[in-house]
Design an enzyme around this catalytic site. Structure first.
Site, short mmCIF file in Angstrom:
data_model
loop_
_atom_site.label_atom_id
_atom_site.label_comp_id
_atom_site.label_asym_id
_atom_site.label_seq_id
_atom_site.Cartn_x
_atom_site.Cartn_y
_atom_site.Cartn_z
CD GLU A 171 -3.15 -0.63 2.18
OE1 GLU A 171 -4.39 -0.97 1.79
OE2 GLU A 171 -2.66 -0.08 3.09
CG LEU A 186 -6.83 -21.79 1.13
CD1 LEU A 186 -6.70 -23.01 1.46
CD2 LEU A 186 -6.33 -21.26 -0.30
CB THR A 188 -13.45 -4.73 6.96
OG1 THR A 188 -14.60 -4.37 5.96
CG2 THR A 188 -12.38 -3.56 6.42
CG ASP A 233 -4.79 -5.87 6.93
OD1 ASP A 233 -4.21 -6.54 6.21
OD2 ASP A 233 -5.50 -4.82 6.95
NE ARG A 242 -14.95 -8.76 19.43
CZ ARG A 242 -13.85 -8.66 20.46
NH1 ARG A 242 -13.24 -7.75 20.28
NH2 ARG A 242 -14.36 -9.02 21.71
#
Length: 311
Positions: A140, A217, A244, A248, A281
Site C-alpha cells: 500500500e 483461503l 474487513t 490483516d 466483529r
C-alpha cells in the site's frame, strides 16, 4: 522480547453498511458513516500488539483529525509511537468501504500521507530493525520503500514477511529479500500468471525462488508451503459479520507467532483462528482480539463443536 517491525500504510476507514453491494452505476441506501482506524500496515501492527507483541510501526499520517485518530488507536493497541510521523498539508490516507449483510465488502483507497513515505524514512529508522525478529510489509506504499525496508531487514537477519496485497507486479529483488510470502488465491494467480494455481502452488512459487509461503483461503483456512512440506491449515467455522481487516489480523498474528518462535505451520494455524475471530466483529482494528478474548472465543468454539457432535 524481540520486536515486530512494520513499515507501510495508515488509513482512516470510512465505512457504510448496506443490505447489498451496488452494481455499476447503481445507488443503494446505507447506514450512518463510521470512521475507524485502518490501513493494512496499521492493522497488522495493531493485531500483533493486541495479542501481546512488541511492535514498532513506521508510517505517516496527515496533520488532521484522521491522523489523530490513527495515532490514538495505535497507541491504545500498544504499538510503539516513535516512528509514526505527521505530515503538514497532506490528508491522512483514507479507505472508503462498503459492507453488505453477508459481510462482503469493496474498498477504494486514497493514499494521502502514505504516498509521502519515502526511502529516506526507512534509512533513518535504523533502531526499528536493530532488535526485530520479523518485518511485516504490504504493497500500500511505494514499492521502493518496501524494497528498501526488506533489504535493510534482510541484511540484519530479520525475517521478512511480505503480504502481496494489494496485488501488483513485484521485482525479483523484493522476492529475494522475502523469507515468507503471504498471498490469497487471486494474488497467487497474479504472481505466477496462472489461474487455479493452488494445486501447483509449491512448484510455481519455487520457480520464482519462493520456498516459504502462506496462501490464505478465507473460510477454508490456509495452505502453508515450507520447503518440501505443504500442509492445509483449517479455519474456525464462524458466522461472519464483516471481513474487513480479517486478512490483516491473520498477517499480524502470523508475524507475532513467528517472532515468538513458532514454525510456519503452527504460526499459520494460530493466525487462522485470529482471522476467523476478526470476522465476527465489525470494523478492522476494533475486531482484533486480546489473548483473553481469543481464549474465550476458542473455548466457546470447542464447546459448540462438542455439542454438535453429541446431538
Amino acid at each position: 522480547m524481540a520486536r515486530i517491525a512494520v513499515v507501510g500504510s495508515m488509513n482512516a476507514d470510512l465505512t457504510v453498511r448496506t443490505e447489498r453491494l451496488p452494481r455499476g452505476g447503481e445507488t443503494v441506501s446505507g447506514s450512518e458513516l463510521e470512521i475507524n482506524p485502518g490501513g493494512k500496515s496499521s492493522n497488522q501492527a495493531a493485531a500483533a500488539a493486541r495479542l501481546g507483541g512488541r511492535v514498532g510501526l513506521l508510517g505517516l499520517v496527515g496533520d488532521d483529525p484522521h491522523g489523530e485518530l490513527l495515532r490514538a488507536a495505535s497507541e491504545r493497541a500498544g504499538v510503539e509511537q516513535r516512528w509514526i510521523r505527521s505530515v503538514a498539508g497532506v490528508a491522512t490516507g483514507t479507505a472508503m468501504i462498503a459492507v453488505d449483510d453477508a459481510g462482503e465488502n469493496f474498498i477504494i483507497i486514497s493514499p494521502g500521507a502514505n504516498g509521502k513515505l519515502a526511502v529516506e524514512h526507512v534509512l533513518e529508522a535504523d533502531e526499528l530493525f536493530a532488535d526485530a525478529a520479523v518485518l511485516c510489509l504490504c504493497l500500500e506504499v511505494d514499492q521502493r520503500v518496501v524494497l528498501t525496508a526488506a533489504q535493510e531487514a534482510s541484511r540484519r537477519g530479520v525475517r521478512v514477511l511480505l503480504n502481496l496485497s494489494p496485488s501488483a507486479p513485484v521485482g525479483p529483488e523484493l522476492l529475494a529479500a522475502t523469507e515468507v510470502l503471504l498471498v490469497n488465491e487471486h494474488e497467487l494467480a497474479d504472481l505466477v500468471g496462472e489461474e487455479a494455481a493452488l494445486e501447483r502452488a509449491a512448484e510455481l512459487l519455487a520457480g520464482k525462488d519462493i520456498r516459504r509461503a502462506v496462501i490464505t483461503l478465507g473460510a477454508e483456512g490456509a495452505l502453508v508451503i515450507d520447503g518440501d512440506r505443504s500442509e492445509h491449515v483449517p479455519s474456525v467455522r464462524v458466522r461472519a459479520v464483516d471481513s474487513t481487516g480479517a486478512g490483516d489480523a491473520f498477517t499480524g498474528a502470523l508475524a507475532y507467532r513467528l517472532a515468538e518462535g513458532d514454525d510456519l505451520v503452527e504460526a499459520a494455524r494460530f493466525a487462522a483462528r485470529v482471522g476467523a475471530f476478526a470476522t465476527t466483529r465489525h470494523g478492522a482494528q476494533p475486531s482484533y482480539p486480546t489473548p483473553a478474548e481469543l481464549a474465550d472465543f476458542l473455548a466457546e468454539q470447542e464447546k459448540s463443536g462438542q455439542e454438535q457432535s453429541e446431538s
